[in-house]
Design a protein around this motif. Sequence first.
Motif, PDB file in Angstrom:
ATOM      1  N   SER A  29       0.843  -1.204   0.000  1.00 49.12           N
ATOM      2  CA  SER A  29       0.000   0.000   0.000  1.00 49.12           C
ATOM      3  C   SER A  29       0.875   1.250   0.000  1.00 49.12           C
ATOM      4  O   SER A  29       2.081   1.174   0.235  1.00 49.12           O
ATOM      5  CB  SER A  29      -0.877  -0.012   1.266  1.00 49.12           C
ATOM      6  N   ILE A  31       3.080   4.362   0.442  1.00 47.85           N
ATOM      7  CA  ILE A  31       4.481   4.717   0.147  1.00 47.85           C
ATOM      8  C   ILE A  31       5.280   3.479  -0.276  1.00 47.85           C
ATOM      9  O   ILE A  31       6.106   3.535  -1.189  1.00 47.85           O
ATOM     10  CB  ILE A  31       5.103   5.380   1.400  1.00 47.85           C
ATOM     11  N   ASP A  50       4.495  -7.640   3.351  1.00 42.92           N
ATOM     12  CA  ASP A  50       3.363  -6.990   4.029  1.00 42.92           C
ATOM     13  C   ASP A  50       2.573  -8.065   4.754  1.00 42.92           C
ATOM     14  O   ASP A  50       2.741  -9.267   4.481  1.00 42.92           O
ATOM     15  CB  ASP A  50       2.472  -6.271   2.981  1.00 42.92           C
ATOM     16  N   ASN A 103       9.674   0.087   5.952  1.00 39.65           N
ATOM     17  CA  ASN A 103       8.676   1.152   5.832  1.00 39.65           C
ATOM     18  C   ASN A 103       7.336   0.824   6.479  1.00 39.65           C
ATOM     19  O   ASN A 103       6.548   1.724   6.756  1.00 39.65           O
ATOM     20  CB  ASN A 103       8.518   1.416   4.316  1.00 39.65           C
TER      21      ASN A 103
HETATM   22  N1  LIG Z   1       0.843   8.678   5.135  1.00 37.91           N
HETATM   23  C1  LIG Z   1       1.392   9.592   5.906  1.00 37.91           C
HETATM   24  O1  LIG Z   1       0.876  10.722   6.029  1.00 37.91           O
HETATM   25  C2  LIG Z   1       2.674   9.287   6.635  1.00 37.91           C
HETATM   26  C3  LIG Z   1       3.373  10.333   7.229  1.00 37.91           C
HETATM   27  C4  LIG Z   1       4.551  10.047   7.919  1.00 37.91           C
HETATM   28  C5  LIG Z   1       5.021   8.749   8.006  1.00 37.91           C
HETATM   29  N2  LIG Z   1       4.297   7.751   7.424  1.00 37.91           N
HETATM   30  C6  LIG Z   1       4.834   6.386   7.553  1.00 37.91           C
HETATM   31  O2  LIG Z   1       4.985   5.841   6.258  1.00 37.91           O
HETATM   32  C7  LIG Z   1       4.974   4.422   6.342  1.00 37.91           C
HETATM   33  C8  LIG Z   1       4.074   3.855   5.273  1.00 37.91           C
HETATM   34  O3  LIG Z   1       2.764   4.207   5.539  1.00 37.91           O
HETATM   35  P1  LIG Z   1       1.707   4.630   4.433  1.00 37.91           P
HETATM   36  O4  LIG Z   1       1.389   6.035   4.674  1.00 37.91           O
HETATM   37  O5  LIG Z   1       2.164   4.191   3.091  1.00 37.91           O
HETATM   38  O6  LIG Z   1       0.461   3.797   4.979  1.00 37.91           O
HETATM   39  P2  LIG Z   1      -0.335   2.540   4.405  1.00 37.91           P
HETATM   40  O7  LIG Z   1      -1.274   2.179   5.492  1.00 37.91           O
HETATM   41  O8  LIG Z   1      -0.863   2.874   3.058  1.00 37.91           O
HETATM   42  O9  LIG Z   1       0.785   1.407   4.249  1.00 37.91           O
HETATM   43  C9  LIG Z   1       1.345   0.734   5.346  1.00 37.91           C
HETATM   44  C10 LIG Z   1       1.478  -0.738   5.003  1.00 37.91           C
HETATM   45  O10 LIG Z   1       2.129  -1.375   6.110  1.00 37.91           O
HETATM   46  C11 LIG Z   1       1.493  -2.635   6.292  1.00 37.91           C
HETATM   47  N3  LIG Z   1       1.681  -3.110   7.656  1.00 37.91           N
HETATM   48  C12 LIG Z   1       1.082  -2.674   8.797  1.00 37.91           C
HETATM   49  N4  LIG Z   1       1.465  -3.407   9.839  1.00 37.91           N
HETATM   50  C13 LIG Z   1       2.341  -4.331   9.364  1.00 37.91           C
HETATM   51  C14 LIG Z   1       3.079  -5.387   9.959  1.00 37.91           C
HETATM   52  N5  LIG Z   1       2.995  -5.650  11.266  1.00 37.91           N
HETATM   53  N6  LIG Z   1       3.895  -6.126   9.160  1.00 37.91           N
HETATM   54  C15 LIG Z   1       3.976  -5.883   7.838  1.00 37.91           C
HETATM   55  N7  LIG Z   1       3.277  -4.928   7.222  1.00 37.91           N
HETATM   56  C16 LIG Z   1       2.477  -4.143   7.981  1.00 37.91           C
HETATM   57  C17 LIG Z   1       0.024  -2.386   5.986  1.00 37.91           C
HETATM   58  O11 LIG Z   1      -0.654  -3.581   5.696  1.00 37.91           O
HETATM   59  C18 LIG Z   1       0.134  -1.431   4.800  1.00 37.91           C
HETATM   60  O12 LIG Z   1       0.124  -2.138   3.584  1.00 37.91           O
HETATM   61  C19 LIG Z   1       4.540   4.082   7.775  1.00 37.91           C
HETATM   62  O13 LIG Z   1       5.674   3.732   8.542  1.00 37.91           O
HETATM   63  C20 LIG Z   1       3.946   5.400   8.267  1.00 37.91           C
HETATM   64  O14 LIG Z   1       4.021   5.538   9.656  1.00 37.91           O
HETATM   65  C21 LIG Z   1       3.148   7.977   6.740  1.00 37.91           C
END
Ligand SMILES: NC(=O)c1ccc[n+]([C@@H]2O[C@H](COP(=O)([O-])OP(=O)(O)OC[C@H]3O[C@@H](n4cnc5c(N)ncnc54)[C@H](O)[C@@H]3O)[C@@H](O)[C@H]2O)c1
Length: 265
Positions: A29, A31, A50, A103
């Motif tokens: 998903s 990033i 994932d 990530n």
């Molecule tokens: N979206 C934002 O605004 C934002 C801002 C700052 C930091 N982040 C960070 O970016 C990273 C990616 O998040 P995103 O925004 O793409 O969100 P997202 O929810 O779209 O993607 C996160 C993915 O991580 C997977 N995941 C969750 N728990 C897991 C586990 N225990 N083992 C394996 N996979 C797992 C989920 O299934 C998902 O596919 C995260 O670390 C998040 O904290 C996001």
Amino acid sequence: MKIGTRSKSTSMGKGQFSGKVALVTGGGSGIGRSASLLFARDGARVAVADINDSGSEETVRMVEQSGGKAFVVHADVSKAADVEAMVRATVKRFGRLDFAFNNAGIGGKGVTTVEHTEEDFDRTIAINVKGVWLGMKYEIPQMLEQGGGAIVNTSSIRGVGAFPRLAAYVASKHAVLGLTKVAALEYGKLGIRVNAVCPGVTVTPANERFWAQSPREKEDRIKIQPVGRFGQPDEIAAAAVWLCSDKASYVNGHGMIVDGGFVAK
Ligand SMILES: NC(=O)c1ccc[n+]([C@@H]2O[C@H](COP(=O)([O-])OP(=O)(O)OC[C@H]3O[C@@H](n4cnc5c(N)ncnc54)[C@H](O)[C@@H]3O)[C@@H](O)[C@H]2O)c1
């Protein structure tokens, strides 16, 4: 180009990662999906890890559609056995491991410090902090065996500054920067660079679901962004991919803020 607008995505110089292998956690998903696509576009073969297999399958399908190679690894990053198996599966499938983008992460509950439950606090730390540490624990020995590599961990702007009602998340993302810096110091001389990305608010499915319920909150948040908009996943992923590339050969132990200038205020 006007600040706050974006050019159409361009090819990043085909083949800079030809023969290389990248592992992306949270690749199903947001990033992580964008990073998988960008690594593949530059010639790397990609392990998409994932807990959400259907998300990973979709990412693999998108990589293959654009002519790249990828495969799904089911892994819960908070479990040592899964993470060890994830690295082993990557090496078994593609023969090596050059880049790791640790990530996967969750937001944690939006409650006060007092209101956090032990369960929620532990879960956020287990995925966001232990998950990143476990990633490095099993990725680094493989990279050492090959003579080097590059690792990028996902922190957040909440890793460099606080936000109310997010204690577990803020603590976890500060910890990611700490882990990143320690590993950078330990393994720099051995050919492994370790850096982090610190995204600002990014348009990902979880945020979109939240904003669908609180459109007002979305508008208010956009108003305080210096570039007048949120980030796109590929803008964060591009920074992670660059940090892995030879163009970043002297960048180590760095937390790269990609937030349209938000924390500059
Ligand atoms: N979206 C934002 O605004 C934002 C801002 C700052 C930091 N982040 C960070 O970016 C990273 C990616 O998040 P995103 O925004 O793409 O969100 P997202 O929810 O779209 O993607 C996160 C993915 O991580 C997977 N995941 C969750 N728990 C897991 C586990 N225990 N083992 C394996 N996979 C797992 C989920 O299934 C998902 O596919 C995260 O670390 C998040 O904290 C996001």
